[in-house]
Motif scaffolding. Structure first.
Motif, PDB file in Angstrom:
ATOM      1  N   VAL A  30       0.860  -1.190   0.000  1.00  0.00           N
ATOM      2  CA  VAL A  30       0.000   0.000   0.000  1.00  0.00           C
ATOM      3  C   VAL A  30       0.893   1.235   0.000  1.00  0.00           C
ATOM      4  O   VAL A  30       1.713   1.409   0.899  1.00  0.00           O
ATOM      5  N   SER A  32       1.934   5.073   0.396  1.00  0.00           N
ATOM      6  CA  SER A  32       1.661   6.372   1.026  1.00  0.00           C
ATOM      7  C   SER A  32       0.416   6.369   1.921  1.00  0.00           C
ATOM      8  O   SER A  32      -0.450   7.239   1.788  1.00  0.00           O
ATOM      9  N   GLN A  33       0.321   5.405   2.820  1.00  0.00           N
ATOM     10  CA  GLN A  33      -0.782   5.382   3.786  1.00  0.00           C
ATOM     11  C   GLN A  33      -0.229   5.182   5.194  1.00  0.00           C
ATOM     12  O   GLN A  33      -0.810   4.458   6.005  1.00  0.00           O
ATOM     13  N   ASP A  34       0.894   5.828   5.497  1.00  0.00           N
ATOM     14  CA  ASP A  34       1.525   5.674   6.810  1.00  0.00           C
ATOM     15  C   ASP A  34       0.600   6.084   7.943  1.00  0.00           C
ATOM     16  O   ASP A  34       0.585   5.464   9.013  1.00  0.00           O
ATOM     17  N   ALA A  36      -2.682   5.949   8.118  1.00  0.00           N
ATOM     18  CA  ALA A  36      -3.707   4.933   8.353  1.00  0.00           C
ATOM     19  C   ALA A  36      -3.107   3.710   9.043  1.00  0.00           C
ATOM     20  O   ALA A  36      -3.725   3.128   9.944  1.00  0.00           O
ATOM     21  N   VAL A  58      -9.393   2.873  -2.890  1.00  0.00           N
ATOM     22  CA  VAL A  58      -8.236   3.532  -2.266  1.00  0.00           C
ATOM     23  C   VAL A  58      -7.471   2.567  -1.353  1.00  0.00           C
ATOM     24  O   VAL A  58      -6.697   2.995  -0.510  1.00  0.00           O
ATOM     25  N   LYS A  60      -8.490   0.250   1.022  1.00  0.00           N
ATOM     26  CA  LYS A  60      -8.859   0.044   2.417  1.00  0.00           C
ATOM     27  C   LYS A  60      -8.726  -1.434   2.787  1.00  0.00           C
ATOM     28  O   LYS A  60      -8.137  -1.774   3.820  1.00  0.00           O
ATOM     29  N   LEU A  63      -5.095  -2.589   2.734  1.00  0.00           N
ATOM     30  CA  LEU A  63      -4.374  -2.083   3.903  1.00  0.00           C
ATOM     31  C   LEU A  63      -4.536  -3.021   5.099  1.00  0.00           C
ATOM     32  O   LEU A  63      -3.564  -3.379   5.768  1.00  0.00           O
ATOM     33  N   MET A 183      -9.262   8.010   4.172  1.00  0.00           N
ATOM     34  CA  MET A 183      -8.249   7.632   3.184  1.00  0.00           C
ATOM     35  C   MET A 183      -8.563   8.357   1.881  1.00  0.00           C
ATOM     36  O   MET A 183      -9.458   7.959   1.137  1.00  0.00           O
ATOM     37  N   PRO A 186      -5.246   9.373  -3.933  1.00  0.00           N
ATOM     38  CA  PRO A 186      -3.803   9.601  -3.892  1.00  0.00           C
ATOM     39  C   PRO A 186      -3.364  10.795  -4.729  1.00  0.00           C
ATOM     40  O   PRO A 186      -4.041  11.192  -5.694  1.00  0.00           O
TER      41      PRO A 186
END
Length: 327
Positions: A30, A32-34, A36, A58, A60, A63, A183, A186
């Motif tokens: 995933v 660029s979801q640091d 989350a 996105v 979810k 993740l 979220m 991007p």
């Protein structure tokens, strides 16, 4: 408050390092979801639950699956639909013709990380089936309480723009979620990186292709949770948390401000964030960092404020700006 033994301190340090490595493993799948990922780890440490909000596509679900793989914990996914029944989540009694007795068949809630996909697409009766599991970490079937495994967390998702055929979560159930994380779509550079990975044969249905390794486990979560409970909170920082919550209750834009449960939730997330940041005490900046994800979803706007385009997050930001920060 009892202090940790030297062995517990060492275990806590190993746990912090391991949980820090989780973000790197999830990033293999995933992009660029640091924020989350950190929210989900904080919720696991604080024994809470997370509501993930974002439009379809996105990542979810990816993740949550990636996090479970990096933590080496069991995960199950339930697609919430209008015809889903409570027993489909909690489990039910099934007649065994061999023994002529009813036996309990556990539902998908008996796991470490339950992904409740599109939770707002199922009626309130089924939504409420999760309440006991989320609050008491048990389910009651036919008068018998059955304990859920440890750790246990619900990561629920919902679409913020499509409301046709949905059942919005009532305030009482929203208040059960420790945090709500949005979220967003991007940035261009992030989307380009996603396409590059897919062009290189990345398959989101097969996490092995991403090379995700289990770098932490339930023992690390347990050691981390024990260390979080030892994080110090000064009296003036505790008062700051209470004053933030009380400021929302007096806002003319809100019909419902932050409840006392919200203040304890903000305390829990602030302690977990402080510990993950390498400190054994909470600062006002920790409180500010966790305030929006912990409090905003618990606030209810007045109808006239909604018509004026006011958001709960904006009201919360105003409250944060108005409350004096302890030195």
């Amino acid at each position: 408050m009892t202090s940790l033994s030297p062995q517990q301190v060492e275990a806590a340090q190993r746990a912090r390092d391991a949980l820090g490595a989780v973000r790197g493993e999830v990033a293999k799948a995933v992009v660029s979801q640091d924020a989350a990922v950190s929210a989900l780890v904080i919720a696991l440490l604080a024994r809470g639950h997370v509501l993930l909000e974002g439009v379809p596509g996105v990542a979810k679900t990816l993740l949550v699956r990636s996090l479970a793989a990096a933590l080496s914990i069991d995960t199950k996914r339930v697609q919430f639909t209008p015809d889903l029944m409570p027993g489909d989540i909690t489990g039910s009694l099934v007649f065994d013709s061999g023994t002529s007795e009813f036996t309990f068949r556990p539902g998908p809630v008996f796991t470490n990380l339950l992904l409740a996909d599109e939770i707002n697409r199922t009626p309130p009766k089924t939504q409420s089936a999760l309440l006991e599991a989320m609050e008491e970490r048990q389910v009651s079937v036919d008068g018998a309480a059955r304990q859920l495994p440890t750790p246990f967390m619900v990561a629920a998702t919902q679409n913020p723009v499509e409301y046709e055929g949905t059942y919005p979560l009532p305030e009482a159930q929203l208040d059960r979620f420790l945090m709500k994380v949005s979220m967003p779509l991007p940035e261009r550079a992030v989307e380009l990186e996603m396409l590059r990975r897919h062009a290189a044969d990345f398959d989101p249905k097969d996490l092995a292709t991403a090379g995700i390794r289990a770098v932490a486990g339930p023992s690390d979560l347990a050691a981390g949770a024990a260390a979080v409970r030892q994080v110090q909170v000064r009296a003036d920082v505790a008062a700051y948390i209470v004053d933030l919550a009380r400021a929302t209750r007096s806002s003319p834009s809100l019909s419902l401000g932050a409840s006392p449960r919200a203040t304890t939730a903000l305390l829990a997330t602030s302690r977990a964030w402080a510990w993950l940041s390498g400190r054994d005490f909470v600062t006002p900046d920790d409180v500010k960092a966790m305030a929006r994800s912990t409090l905003a979803h618990r606030l209810q706007l007045r109808p006239e404020a909604e018509l004026e385009g006011v958001s709960a997050a904006a009201v919360l930001d105003s409250a944060i700006g108005a409350v004096p920060v302890p030195r």
